[in-house]
Motif scaffolding. Structure first.
Motif, PDB file in Angstrom:
ATOM      1  N   ALA A   1      -6.551   5.187   3.855  1.00  0.00           N
ATOM      2  CA  ALA A   1      -5.101   5.123   4.083  1.00  0.00           C
ATOM      3  C   ALA A   1      -4.367   6.120   3.199  1.00  0.00           C
ATOM      4  CB  ALA A   1      -4.596   3.706   3.832  1.00  0.00           C
ATOM      5  N   LEU A   2      -4.817   6.262   1.950  1.00  0.00           N
ATOM      6  CA  LEU A   2      -4.195   7.220   1.041  1.00  0.00           C
ATOM      7  C   LEU A   2      -4.379   8.659   1.534  1.00  0.00           C
ATOM      8  CD1 LEU A   2      -5.266   5.669  -2.388  1.00  0.00           C
ATOM      9  CD2 LEU A   2      -2.931   5.828  -1.518  1.00  0.00           C
TER      10      LEU A   2
ATOM     11  N   TYR B   1      -6.581   2.804   7.657  1.00  0.00           N
ATOM     12  CA  TYR B   1      -6.971   1.559   7.002  1.00  0.00           C
ATOM     13  C   TYR B   1      -7.786   0.691   7.959  1.00  0.00           C
ATOM     14  CZ  TYR B   1      -6.613  -2.695   4.197  1.00  0.00           C
ATOM     15  OH  TYR B   1      -6.918  -3.824   3.464  1.00  0.00           O
TER      16      TYR B   1
ATOM     17  N   ALA C   1      -1.456   6.044   8.097  1.00  0.00           N
ATOM     18  CA  ALA C   1      -2.125   5.250   7.075  1.00  0.00           C
ATOM     19  C   ALA C   1      -2.679   3.943   7.634  1.00  0.00           C
ATOM     20  CB  ALA C   1      -1.164   4.961   5.913  1.00  0.00           C
ATOM     21  N   ASP C   2      -1.908   3.270   8.484  1.00  0.00           N
ATOM     22  CA  ASP C   2      -2.382   1.988   9.015  1.00  0.00           C
ATOM     23  C   ASP C   2      -3.580   2.171   9.934  1.00  0.00           C
ATOM     24  OD1 ASP C   2      -0.124   3.036  10.835  1.00  0.00           O
ATOM     25  OD2 ASP C   2      -1.113   1.549  12.094  1.00  0.00           O
TER      26      ASP C   2
ATOM     27  N   ARG D   1       0.836  -1.200   0.000  1.00  0.00           N
ATOM     28  CA  ARG D   1       0.000   0.000   0.000  1.00  0.00           C
ATOM     29  C   ARG D   1       0.868   1.247   0.000  1.00  0.00           C
ATOM     30  NH1 ARG D   1      -2.494  -1.608   4.744  1.00  0.00           N
ATOM     31  NH2 ARG D   1      -2.212   0.512   5.496  1.00  0.00           N
TER      32      ARG D   1
ATOM     33  N   GLY E   1       2.503   4.524   1.160  1.00  0.00           N
ATOM     34  CA  GLY E   1       2.809   4.930   2.527  1.00  0.00           C
ATOM     35  C   GLY E   1       3.503   3.843   3.312  1.00  0.00           C
TER      36      GLY E   1
ATOM     37  N   GLU F   1      -8.698   1.416   1.848  1.00  0.00           N
ATOM     38  CA  GLU F   1      -7.568   1.798   1.013  1.00  0.00           C
ATOM     39  C   GLU F   1      -7.554   3.302   0.748  1.00  0.00           C
ATOM     40  OE1 GLU F   1      -4.202   1.684  -0.603  1.00  0.00           O
ATOM     41  OE2 GLU F   1      -5.046  -0.253  -0.069  1.00  0.00           O
TER      42      GLU F   1
ATOM     43  N   ALA G   1      -4.990   9.623   4.657  1.00  0.00           N
ATOM     44  CA  ALA G   1      -4.229   9.808   5.897  1.00  0.00           C
ATOM     45  C   ALA G   1      -2.743   9.979   5.600  1.00  0.00           C
ATOM     46  CB  ALA G   1      -4.453   8.618   6.830  1.00  0.00           C
ATOM     47  N   ASP G   2      -2.221   9.189   4.684  1.00  0.00           N
ATOM     48  CA  ASP G   2      -0.813   9.288   4.345  1.00  0.00           C
ATOM     49  C   ASP G   2      -0.472  10.668   3.791  1.00  0.00           C
ATOM     50  OD1 ASP G   2       1.839   8.092   3.908  1.00  0.00           O
ATOM     51  OD2 ASP G   2       1.342   8.252   1.782  1.00  0.00           O
ATOM     52  N   GLU G   3      -1.367  11.224   2.996  1.00  0.00           N
ATOM     53  CA  GLU G   3      -1.122  12.520   2.381  1.00  0.00           C
ATOM     54  C   GLU G   3      -1.353  13.676   3.356  1.00  0.00           C
ATOM     55  OE1 GLU G   3      -1.533  16.155   0.392  1.00  0.00           O
ATOM     56  OE2 GLU G   3      -3.315  15.143   1.192  1.00  0.00           O
TER      57      GLU G   3
END
Length: 281
Positions: free
Chosen positions: A123-124, A141, A137-138, A63, A65, A120, A126-128
């Motif tokens: 997570a994207l 998710y 990200a985790d 995934r 991140g 998914e 959150a990562d950004e």
């Protein structure tokens, strides 16, 4: 529903509602991590007892991140890459879908497909947005996977649940009001009980409980996580060309919480959809 002990929460579950138990491997992992005397090799040894969950950790490493330049060659390397805490969160998320049996197989498969897509996308986001919201990200998710986990629990309890409330392949979340009227319980409260029983972080459990709107009385991580989940679901519906009525109600609050300008939303969603395409779910 107010926060209390897990035992009290479970005792308050409506009669006949079965909260799914944690798989043994999760209990073993929790016991190992609680000792503080663990390393990636020890965690891999425990997790390797369940090949299905171990395979999902490998899948999760890819995934955005979490993935690196090269795929891990072993379970231990995968755990080293994402960390023990992140591994535990991911394992809890993917284990859930195997712990609630398919009372209605087709509806069940559609539900978990939808949940994985939502997780998914969350997570994207959150990562950004991690520098703004401090949600990783985790964590996003995991929250996406558990967000509406009360739905399959109610599928099991009420044979006519799908026929009454889940009428199409979109598998959108049923109305809380309709659930209360027909069955005397709603999937949000049941999802909160599952999250508590599975020992998810309290802010994740609270986000599940308050996910139908952006909570104004819940600040910090709860509000940020709910906003991430709303934006992820908005992106999911946009990709399917489905109007998001919840966005009409709370989209402005979501964007403000995530530090996004309304004028940038279309480009942001297009980029999110492009990043999500082709990612293993």
């Amino acid at each position: 529903m107010t926060t209390g002990s897990v035992e009290t929460d479970l005792a308050s579950a409506p009669r006949g509602i079965r909260i799914p138990p944690q798989p043994q491997v999760l209990r073993d992992l929790a016991q190992l991590i609680a000792t503080d005397a663990y390393d990636a090799r020890g965690v891999a040894a425990v997790l390797g007892q369940d090949p299905g969950l171990a395979a999902m950790v490998f899948k999760a490493v890819h995934r955005p991140g979490l993935r690196g330049a090269r795929p891990p060659a072993s379970l231990e390397q995968a755990i080293l890459r994402i960390g023990v805490t992140q591994t535990f969160n991911i394992v809890r998320a993917v284990a859930l879908s195997t712990s609630i049996g398919p009372a209605n197989r087709r509806a069940y498969e559609l539900f978990w497909q939808r949940s994985r897509t939502l997780a998914e996308l969350a997570a994207l986001v959150a990562d950004e947005r991690v520098s703004v919201c401090n949600i990783f990200a985790d964590q996003a998710y995991m929250a996406g996977m558990f967000l509406e986990c009360g739905v399959p629990v109610l599928m099991q309890r009420f044979p006519d649940y799908c026929q009454a409330l889940l009428l199409n392949a979109r598998m959108d979340a049923p109305s809380l009001k309709e659930e209360d009227q027909r069955f005397g319980v709603d999937h949000r409260s049941i999802g909160y009980l599952v999250a508590r029983h599975w020992h998810l972080p309290e802010f994740v459990a609270q986000a599940i409980l308050h996910h139908d709107e952006v909570p104004r009385d819940e600040l910090g991580a709860v509000r940020s996580l709910v906003a991430i989940l709303h934006l992820a679901n908005h992106a999911r519906l946009r990709a399917q060309r489905i109007h998001d009525y919840n966005w009409d109600r709370c989209g402005g609050e979501v964007l403000a919480e995530l530090g996004l300008h309304p004028d940038d939303l279309d480009d942001y969603l297009a980029d999110l959809e492009e990043r999500q395409t082709g990612v293993p779910l």
